[in-house]
Design a protein around this motif. Structure first.
Motif, PDB file in Angstrom:
ATOM      1  N   ARG A  28      35.269  45.616  45.282  1.00 14.07           N
ATOM      2  CA  ARG A  28      35.739  45.196  46.611  1.00 14.07           C
ATOM      3  C   ARG A  28      36.628  46.264  47.242  1.00 14.07           C
ATOM      4  O   ARG A  28      36.537  46.551  48.425  1.00 14.07           O
ATOM      5  N   ARG A  61      35.035  43.377  39.793  1.00 12.93           N
ATOM      6  CA  ARG A  61      34.974  42.820  41.157  1.00 12.93           C
ATOM      7  C   ARG A  61      36.076  43.413  42.028  1.00 12.93           C
ATOM      8  O   ARG A  61      35.850  43.797  43.173  1.00 12.93           O
ATOM      9  N   TRP A 113      28.710  41.198  43.331  1.00 14.76           N
ATOM     10  CA  TRP A 113      30.075  41.028  42.787  1.00 14.76           C
ATOM     11  C   TRP A 113      30.114  39.873  41.791  1.00 14.76           C
ATOM     12  O   TRP A 113      30.818  39.916  40.792  1.00 14.76           O
TER      13      TRP A 113
END
Length: 382
Positions: free
Chosen positions: A369, A365, A357
């Motif tokens: 996630r 990111r 990440w």
DNA sequence: TACCCGTGGCG
DNA sequence: TCGCCAAGGGT
């Protein structure tokens, strides 16, 4: 107390800032209130390392001190001088920059280091013209480096200086049209002695006292010289032309998982343009019209697979548009042995996790996630 | 010239 | 929640 007439015709009451008094008051204030920053030499001392000054100035372009500090420390520790940075791998520089934004800065940073190392014997030019010729260094940064690192009386004008000067002289015309006049005003105030400290003092004042929303005029060393303060309009200056509304764009990103080890397919984005040169999830273009039906998005799938569109998604706001990004999940089919073992140029398999990440720009990111959380959610997910 | 280019904090 | 805007440069 004198009286003058504004360009728009309205009478403005108040003092006219004195070009000798202002630097004097400001430097006295700076000697006591200068912020301690990792790239900064203490007031009145020898200039800081030009490499550190340059690196900090590039990072600080349109970016807050708070955001810059950890990146600055990381870069300086990892690449302690311009030769080290010039010799670094470009993709590693981009990965270290990830999250800071405006990625062309990182590309130009690396280019600039290579030019300084190769063309200038590892030393930065000491004059504005020489600095201006380097990639990523524009009028502001050239002046800032010349003044701060080389003690040249350059006229340093950034957003802080524009705001401070607009208020001092009660300039009520609109930005950006009034920029040339503000620059002229700043030039009148720039002293021959301690120009670097003067520049940093103006910026510190703008960042901590003469702030955009609610300036703390009671703490300001220049309040007695300030036309806007006398007129009671400090918080309203500088005035800006209205901005265009941000369009809303939509896209779908593909989270393709390799069953053998759980790695995910990422792509190196094109070298220029939005997020240029950075890693990201493959996906559709980001278009204005409406959310993508999955069937249409499949034209951009990295591999034919059994895609499942996740409910919801992530939202991210760029400088000139807002993005709603959905994510489709799939496992790489068993018959895609070639893609599994030898992805095409620009694509690569990476394991989900923080180390991965950290190489991604923020929008990616968020998407990663989001996808990873759904992918590893308990079996309540259908 | 005007537009493109990120991100995070703040009121 | 949302608009504002920051130590701008490139094209």
């Amino acid at each position: 107390m004198t009286r003058k007439r504004s360009p728009s015709g309205g009478a403005v009451a108040g003092p006219v800032p004195d070009p000798d008094t202002v630097p004097q008051l400001l430097l006295r204030w700076y000697d006591r209130h200068a912020r301690s920053l990792p790239w900064r030499a203490p007031p009145g001392s020898a200039p800081a390392d030009p490499y550190a000054v340059w690196l900090s100035e590039i990072m600080l372009q349109q970016t807050t001190v708070t955001a810059v500090i950890p990146y600055f420390r990381t870069f300086l520790q990892r690449w302690p001088d311009v030769a080290a940075l010039a010799a670094a791998d470009r993709d590693e520089v981009l990965a270290a920059w990830a999250g800071l934004g405006y990625y062309s800065r990182a590309r130009n940073l690396h280019l600039c280091a290579q030019q300084v190392a190769g063309l200038h014997g590892g030393r930065f030019p000491v004059d504005e013209a020489g600095l201006l010729a380097l990639p990523g260094i524009g009028p502001y940064t050239a002046a800032a480096i010349a003044a701060i690192a080389f003690d040249r009386p350059a006229v340093v004008v950034d957003g802080n200086v524009e705001r401070v000067v607009a208020r001092l002289f009660a300039e009520s015309d609109l930005l950006p049209a009034v920029k040339p006049r503000l620059r002229q005003r700043a030039a009148e105030l720039t002293p021959q002695r301690r120009p670097g400290d003067f520049a940093q003092a103006m910026m510190d004042l703008g960042a901590t006292v003469c702030t955009p929303r609610s300036p703390d005029c009671l703490l300001c060393p220049l309040s007695g010289q300030c036309g806007a303060r006398a007129a009671g309009i400090a918080a309203e200056l500088p005035r800006r032309a209205a901005k265009a509304a941000k369009p809303q764009r939509h896209g779908i990103a593909f989270w393709l998982r390799r069953p053998s080890d759980g790695a995910v397919l990422l792509e190196r984005r094109p070298p220029k343009g939005l997020l240029g040169g950075m890693l990201g999830l493959p996906g559709t273009p980001w278009e204005d019209r409406r959310p993508w039906p999955l069937a249409e998005a499949l034209a951009w799938q990295p591999a034919a697979a059994d895609w499942v569109l996740l409910p919801g998604g992530i939202r991210h706001v760029f400088t000139h548009f807002a993005l709603d990004l959905s994510v489709a999940l799939a496992d790489l089919p068993a018959d895609e042995a070639t893609l599994a073992s030898a992805p095409p140029t620009g694509s690569l398999w990476l394991s989900p996790g923080r180390e991965t990440w950290e190489q991604l720009p923020t929008v990616m990111r968020k998407a990663a996630r989001f996808a990873h959380a759904a992918d590893t959610a308990p079996a309540s997910r259908r």
